[in-house]
Structure formats: C-alpha cells, structure tokens
Write a protein that holds these residues in place. Structure first.
Motif, PDB file in Angstrom:
ATOM      1  N   LEU A   1     146.645  41.354  95.138  1.00  0.00           N
ATOM      2  CA  LEU A   1     147.631  42.068  95.946  1.00  0.00           C
ATOM      3  C   LEU A   1     147.123  42.274  97.364  1.00  0.00           C
ATOM      4  O   LEU A   1     145.915  42.412  97.580  1.00  0.00           O
ATOM      5  CB  LEU A   1     147.947  43.429  95.312  1.00  0.00           C
ATOM      6  N   PRO A   2     148.031  42.296  98.346  1.00  0.00           N
ATOM      7  CA  PRO A   2     147.601  42.473  99.738  1.00  0.00           C
ATOM      8  C   PRO A   2     146.997  43.844  99.970  1.00  0.00           C
ATOM      9  O   PRO A   2     147.444  44.839  99.387  1.00  0.00           O
ATOM     10  CB  PRO A   2     148.891  42.286 100.535  1.00  0.00           C
ATOM     11  N   GLY A   3     145.972  43.880 100.828  1.00  0.00           N
ATOM     12  CA  GLY A   3     145.284  45.133 101.103  1.00  0.00           C
ATOM     13  C   GLY A   3     145.395  45.546 102.556  1.00  0.00           C
ATOM     14  O   GLY A   3     145.836  44.795 103.434  1.00  0.00           O
ATOM     15  N   ASP A   4     144.958  46.740 102.817  1.00  0.00           N
ATOM     16  CA  ASP A   4     144.922  47.346 104.147  1.00  0.00           C
ATOM     17  C   ASP A   4     143.847  46.644 104.979  1.00  0.00           C
ATOM     18  O   ASP A   4     142.690  46.567 104.555  1.00  0.00           O
ATOM     19  CB  ASP A   4     144.596  48.835 103.954  1.00  0.00           C
TER      20      ASP A   4
ATOM     21  N   SER B   1     143.726  50.379  99.924  1.00  0.00           N
ATOM     22  CA  SER B   1     142.811  50.474 101.066  1.00  0.00           C
ATOM     23  C   SER B   1     141.394  50.616 100.531  1.00  0.00           C
ATOM     24  O   SER B   1     141.145  51.418  99.615  1.00  0.00           O
ATOM     25  CB  SER B   1     143.136  51.696 101.934  1.00  0.00           C
ATOM     26  N   ARG B   2     140.482  49.878 101.107  1.00  0.00           N
ATOM     27  CA  ARG B   2     139.079  50.015 100.701  1.00  0.00           C
ATOM     28  C   ARG B   2     138.500  51.308 101.264  1.00  0.00           C
ATOM     29  O   ARG B   2     138.632  51.596 102.445  1.00  0.00           O
ATOM     30  CB  ARG B   2     138.243  48.831 101.203  1.00  0.00           C
ATOM     31  N   VAL B   3     137.856  52.060 100.381  1.00  0.00           N
ATOM     32  CA  VAL B   3     137.186  53.288 100.799  1.00  0.00           C
ATOM     33  C   VAL B   3     136.135  53.621  99.757  1.00  0.00           C
ATOM     34  O   VAL B   3     136.373  53.476  98.558  1.00  0.00           O
ATOM     35  CB  VAL B   3     138.195  54.449 100.959  1.00  0.00           C
TER      36      VAL B   3
ATOM     37  N   VAL C   1     160.549  43.936 100.583  1.00  0.00           N
ATOM     38  CA  VAL C   1     160.867  43.319  99.302  1.00  0.00           C
ATOM     39  C   VAL C   1     159.760  42.379  98.854  1.00  0.00           C
ATOM     40  O   VAL C   1     159.507  42.228  97.653  1.00  0.00           O
ATOM     41  CB  VAL C   1     162.224  42.584  99.384  1.00  0.00           C
ATOM     42  N   ASP C   2     159.070  41.738  99.815  1.00  0.00           N
ATOM     43  CA  ASP C   2     157.979  40.831  99.433  1.00  0.00           C
ATOM     44  C   ASP C   2     156.876  41.583  98.694  1.00  0.00           C
ATOM     45  O   ASP C   2     156.384  41.119  97.655  1.00  0.00           O
ATOM     46  CB  ASP C   2     157.400  40.145 100.674  1.00  0.00           C
ATOM     47  N   LEU C   3     156.480  42.750  99.206  1.00  0.00           N
ATOM     48  CA  LEU C   3     155.452  43.532  98.527  1.00  0.00           C
ATOM     49  C   LEU C   3     155.983  44.094  97.210  1.00  0.00           C
ATOM     50  O   LEU C   3     155.262  44.122  96.208  1.00  0.00           O
ATOM     51  CB  LEU C   3     154.958  44.669  99.425  1.00  0.00           C
ATOM     52  N   LEU C   4     157.227  44.519  97.205  1.00  0.00           N
ATOM     53  CA  LEU C   4     157.832  45.023  95.981  1.00  0.00           C
ATOM     54  C   LEU C   4     157.784  43.966  94.886  1.00  0.00           C
ATOM     55  O   LEU C   4     157.376  44.245  93.747  1.00  0.00           O
ATOM     56  CB  LEU C   4     159.280  45.440  96.247  1.00  0.00           C
ATOM     57  N   ARG C   5     158.183  42.742  95.223  1.00  0.00           N
ATOM     58  CA  ARG C   5     158.167  41.656  94.236  1.00  0.00           C
ATOM     59  C   ARG C   5     156.741  41.345  93.801  1.00  0.00           C
ATOM     60  O   ARG C   5     156.472  41.149  92.605  1.00  0.00           O
ATOM     61  CB  ARG C   5     158.836  40.411  94.807  1.00  0.00           C
ATOM     62  N   ALA C   6     155.814  41.311  94.753  1.00  0.00           N
ATOM     63  CA  ALA C   6     154.419  41.023  94.407  1.00  0.00           C
ATOM     64  C   ALA C   6     153.868  42.058  93.440  1.00  0.00           C
ATOM     65  O   ALA C   6     153.161  41.722  92.480  1.00  0.00           O
ATOM     66  CB  ALA C   6     153.577  40.966  95.673  1.00  0.00           C
ATOM     67  N   LEU C   7     154.195  43.328  93.670  1.00  0.00           N
ATOM     68  CA  LEU C   7     153.734  44.387  92.783  1.00  0.00           C
ATOM     69  C   LEU C   7     154.338  44.248  91.382  1.00  0.00           C
ATOM     70  O   LEU C   7     153.644  44.418  90.380  1.00  0.00           O
ATOM     71  CB  LEU C   7     154.091  45.748  93.372  1.00  0.00           C
ATOM     72  N   ALA C   8     155.630  43.950  91.322  1.00  0.00           N
ATOM     73  CA  ALA C   8     156.293  43.804  90.029  1.00  0.00           C
ATOM     74  C   ALA C   8     155.717  42.616  89.256  1.00  0.00           C
ATOM     75  O   ALA C   8     155.442  42.714  88.052  1.00  0.00           O
ATOM     76  CB  ALA C   8     157.792  43.648  90.224  1.00  0.00           C
ATOM     77  N   GLU C   9     155.537  41.498  89.929  1.00  0.00           N
ATOM     78  CA  GLU C   9     154.977  40.322  89.264  1.00  0.00           C
ATOM     79  C   GLU C   9     153.558  40.599  88.778  1.00  0.00           C
ATOM     80  O   GLU C   9     153.191  40.232  87.653  1.00  0.00           O
ATOM     81  CB  GLU C   9     154.999  39.140  90.225  1.00  0.00           C
TER      82      GLU C   9
END
Length: 535
Positions: free
Chosen positions: A13-16, A32-34, A213-221
């Motif tokens: 998944l895409p990150g910060d 986010s990395r912390v 919607v792109d992130l929403l779909r990526a999260l659902a998948e």
C-alpha cells in the motif's frame, strides 16, 4: 528472540513520503513511518503466556531484558519496520476527518510456522503524525484495563485483539482523567496488542471522504487479499499484483467481502450482549474490519442489568453507546462503511444486501443467546419473548446480570411453583426484589412450563446455560482493585485477576470473591462506574 516479519501493509500500500512524528494531514497514503519514542526504564509487568506461545516466544525470550526493551519501545528486532496507520472516522455520530493511530505504533506483521499473521502494535509508544495535541503515551491504569480485558474477552469466546505484554516505562504521564481541569502525573505504560489486522471501518472512510477512489480500491483489494483470502478461492495465496492485473477484484467479490464483514460484526455484537460487555466508544474508527473487539478505552461490564447504561462519561448525556443500543449502532456504522465503499459498486443493491445480512445475523444471534442462556433447545419466538420479559424484570428489580443468569441454572423446575431462592443473592436490593417477587415468580412458572415443553434433559440444559453465561467477568471494580494495588507497589493483583479470567465459565472453588456483586463503594467510584476516553 526470533520473529519473522512480512510487512505486507507497507509493501503493498502507498505510504507517506514524510517520516517521523510531526503532525500533518496525510493524503494518498495508508501509513506513515514512525518509530517508538524510547522510555527511561522499560520493565515487564505482566504478559499473556498464551499469546507468547502463539508467537513461538519461549519463556527465556520473555524473561530477557531485551523483551521489555522491544515491547516498551526502546529497541527493534530484525525485520521490524514501525508505522502508524492513517484513517478517519465518525465519532459520536459526526464525521471527524483524519484521525489515525495517535498513540499506537505497529512494529510489524509476524508470521508463525502455521502460516498465521500477527500484527504487533504498541499502544502508548509515543507521538505519531496522527497524535494531534496528544503525547502518544498511555498511563498504567488504562493499560492494565486493556491488557486484562483483551485476554479476558478471548477466554470468554469473544472475538478480540490480544495482549502480549504490559510494560511500565519508568516515566510519568500527565493526564486529566475527566477533562475537568485537574491534570496530574501518573505512571506510564505500553501494551503490545496483537491481531491479524488492525484495519477498521475508518480506514476506508478517509479516502472516500477525500474522493481518493484509487486509494480506496487499493485498500479494499489489499484487505480481501490479506485478511479474507478464502474469498479468493483457488487464487488465494497468489501475489496481490498478479490478481490486480487479472482484474479478479470485481463487484461480486467486494459484495461477498462486505457481506462477511456485516455478518462478523453482527456475531461480535451478539457476543458482547451475551456476556454483558459495553464497548463505550463505538466510533467507526474503533470498529474492526475482521469483527474483532478493538480499542479498549472507556469500556464497562453490566453489573445491575440496565440496557441504558454507558460507562463513558463523554457519552453520559446522549448515551449513544449504551449497552442496549450496541446492535443498532453497529448497523449504523456498517451503513457508513457501505457509503464509503459505494464508489466500488455500480449500484447500492449489493451493499444493501450486506446490511440486510447484518440484520438477519443479529436476529439469529439474539435468538441463539436467549436459547443458550435460558437452556432451551428451541429457538422459537416465544423464547425471545421470554428472555425480554426476564430482562425487563431484572432491570426493574435490580438484578446483577452475570450472577442472575448463572444462578438461573440452579432453579428447581420440577417444583409446582419454582422458588426464587437460588436467585436472591443476585439482586442488589432485597426490598426491590420483594416488590417484584410476584412478577418474577410468575415468570419462573412460565419458564418452567417452557422447559418442560422443550424436553432438553436437565444435565444438558444446565451445561448449555453455563457455557453461555460466565461465572467470572472483568468487572470494572475488579480491574480497579488491581490498578490500586499496582499503584501501591503490588502488581500481583494483575496476575491474580488474569488467572481467574482464564477460566470464566468454571466454578473455581476458593475464588468466589471474584464473582461477588459490585460493592457499594464502587457505585460512584472513578474507574468503576465513571470512565473517560483517557481512562
């Protein structure tokens, strides 16, 4: 101490692009990395041996100073890559925008030899980009409550996140427990929470609210692929990227996924209602996509049966999250999730079907709870009516929920008029009981007739009742006693209470004090009847 990590949440998944705890709005990213903020003197206070075994951690691993260092936030094992998750949520019925892990930092996703995935998450490990005005820390009292209740719920048979460890930090944390202008320093602590996934309804709500919607779909998948792989059938276990390229994530698959989320949520609420648990803050960011009990804050346990009771002082006026409303609030929260997922569907019909499945599953759970707690084999509408009549009488007469249902198995149903005597000790006020005794005796007569018609043998009926109604639950006053003892330097109370709660359905001779009615001193005592989101 060896653990193998496969941090799929970060990998897939895409990150910060920024890292570290600086406060910020994070767009287009799931995390986010912390890193945890080190503490002065991490010391292991308690651990759950069952969870350590689940992670294949040996007794020597737990006894090592390295264990407290890692699970107190001062060190990392090879493969750990800490992050805070980004999500939003509806809080008390209103959209709150970006929320995220404000005082939780995930260390990594540990894989065990049986193929199970366990996300290890530290609560109270310091600030993250989502901490807002808070310090990211947790106090010992709230950490003891989370540690004990997480494990108690597991042994009660309630789906839940687990708790590996409770570590004191050697540092003070300033808290205003009731937000009334009286802050004070308290001992700090860190709990290591364990779950297959900490994804929640609000994880999907945030990108939906932003039109991403792109992130929403990526999260659902990703969620289907990692957390619901059985829905992929023969494709389970294949790389996520391959499945995406083959367009296997279609509307039908998402519909099946949402329906399962709805059914799991209904069964979860059914368990809460069965054992008398009140979550206290059922915001959408506190609802697990896997149907687990998550985020133990101002929770409570029903003592005298009152469907309108909430343990959360923040909720005292409107009582949105009261015990009796939990089924409808969960449905409302699922409707918000459906709204967030709607861009993935051509029309609302599949989402409505999922919500309908929630209603049907909850109705089934309510009937099953009634049959089990009353020791009936039936499941007829009359059983639900019988249960509701009993609950109304319990409320009016001031019955202790846990003890009343437990004692119900001791009623002599073969007597011409079943006696109230086995139930008397389960009522808080004998004068109120006397006032309502005739109605309760009438109910017992109806109940005895129903049991005779049901035909379930006595031994089977009692076993069924005792398997559904625990003898021991982590009542607020019991947790507070353990907290008070720990504050005085005696941490043995934590271990004693946890050990009792490992066998909640057994009689445990010699431990009857842990099943006692709530004492009068606890009725208005902070931590027993009054809790806040910082509790």
């Amino acid at each position: 101490m060896r653990l193998y990590f496969d941090n799929a949440f970060l990998r897939e998944l895409p990150g910060d692009p920024a890292s570290g705890p600086g406060l910020r709005q994070v767009h287009g990213a799931a995390w986010s990395r912390v890193e945890p903020t080190p503490v002065a003197a991490p010391r292991l206070v308690a651990h759950a041996a069952e969870v350590a075994d689940m992670l294949a951690l040996a007794a020597d691993d737990v006894a090592s100073p390295d264990f407290a260092a890692v699970f107190g936030g001062n060190a990392l094992l090879a493969g750990m890559d800490p992050w805070a998750a980004n999500y939003g949520g509806h809080q008390f019925g209103h959209w709150a925008g970006q929320l995220g892990d404000g005082r939780a930092i995930s260390l990594g996703e540990a894989l065990t030899a049986d193929g199970a995935r366990h996300e290890l998450q530290l609560k109270g490990a310091g600030p993250t980009p989502y901490s807002r005005s808070a310090d990211g820390r947790a106090v010992m009292r709230s950490s003891i409550r989370e540690f004990i209740c997480s494990e108690a719920m597991h042994h009660l048979g309630v789906p839940t996140t687990r708790a590996l460890s409770l570590v004191s930090t050697g540092e003070a944390v300033v808290r205003d427990m009731f937000y009334d202008g009286h802050p004070r320093p308290e001992p700090g602590a860190v709990v290591c929470r364990v779950a297959p996934s900490f994804i929640r309804f609000g994880t999907f709500e945030l990108p939906a609210s932003r039109g991403d919607v792109d992130l929403l779909r990526a999260l659902a998948e990703f969620c289907v692929w990692r957390d619901f792989p059985w829905l992929l059938g023969e494709h389970a276990g294949r790389p996520l990227g391959h499945l995406q390229l083959e367009h296997l994530f279609d509307e039908a698959l998402f519909a099946a996924w949402f329906r399962e989320v709805c059914e799991r949520t209904a069964r979860l609420v059914g368990h809460w209602m069965r054992v008398g648990f009140v979550h206290g803050v059922l915001n959408t960011d506190n609802m697990s996509i896997l149907g687990l009990t998550i985020d133990y804050g101002p929770y409570g346990w029903i003592d005298d049966y009152d469907p309108d009771w909430t343990p959360n002082t923040t909720d005292a006026q409107h009582r949105r999250y009261r015990y009796g409303w939990q089924p409808r609030v969960a449905h409302w929260n699922l409707a918000r999730l459906a709204q967030a997922l709607s861009p993935l569907f051509a029309d609302a019909a599949p989402l409505q079907a999922g919500l309908d499945a929630y209603a049907a599953t909850w109705a089934e759970c309510e009937r099953d709870n009634a049959c089990a707690k009353l020791g009936l084999e039936g499941g007829e509408d009359v059983d639900l009516a019988l249960m509701r009549d009993l609950q109304a009488l319990m409320h009016r007469a001031g019955a202790d929920m846990t003890n009343c249902f437990r004692a119900l198995a001791d009623i002599d149903l073969d007597a011409p008029q079943p006696s109230l005597d086995p139930l008397r000790a389960a009522f808080y006020d004998q004068r109120r009981l006397a006032e309502h005794a005739p109605a309760l005796e009438d109910w017992l007569a109806r109940y005895a007739a129903r049991c005779r018609a049901d035909g379930l043998p006595h031994e089977a009926r009692v076993a069924r009742m005792r398997a559904a109604s625990p003898r021991y639950v982590p009542r607020n006053y019991l947790a507070q006693q353990a907290i008070d003892r720990a504050a005085a330097g005696d941490e043995a109370g934590i271990h004693e209470l946890l050990d009792v709660l490992r066998d909640p359905y057994g009689e445990q001779p010699g431990r009857e004090a842990f099943a006692a009615l709530r004492p009068d001193w606890a009725l208005d005592r902070a931590g027993c009847s009054m809790l806040s989101c910082s509790s």
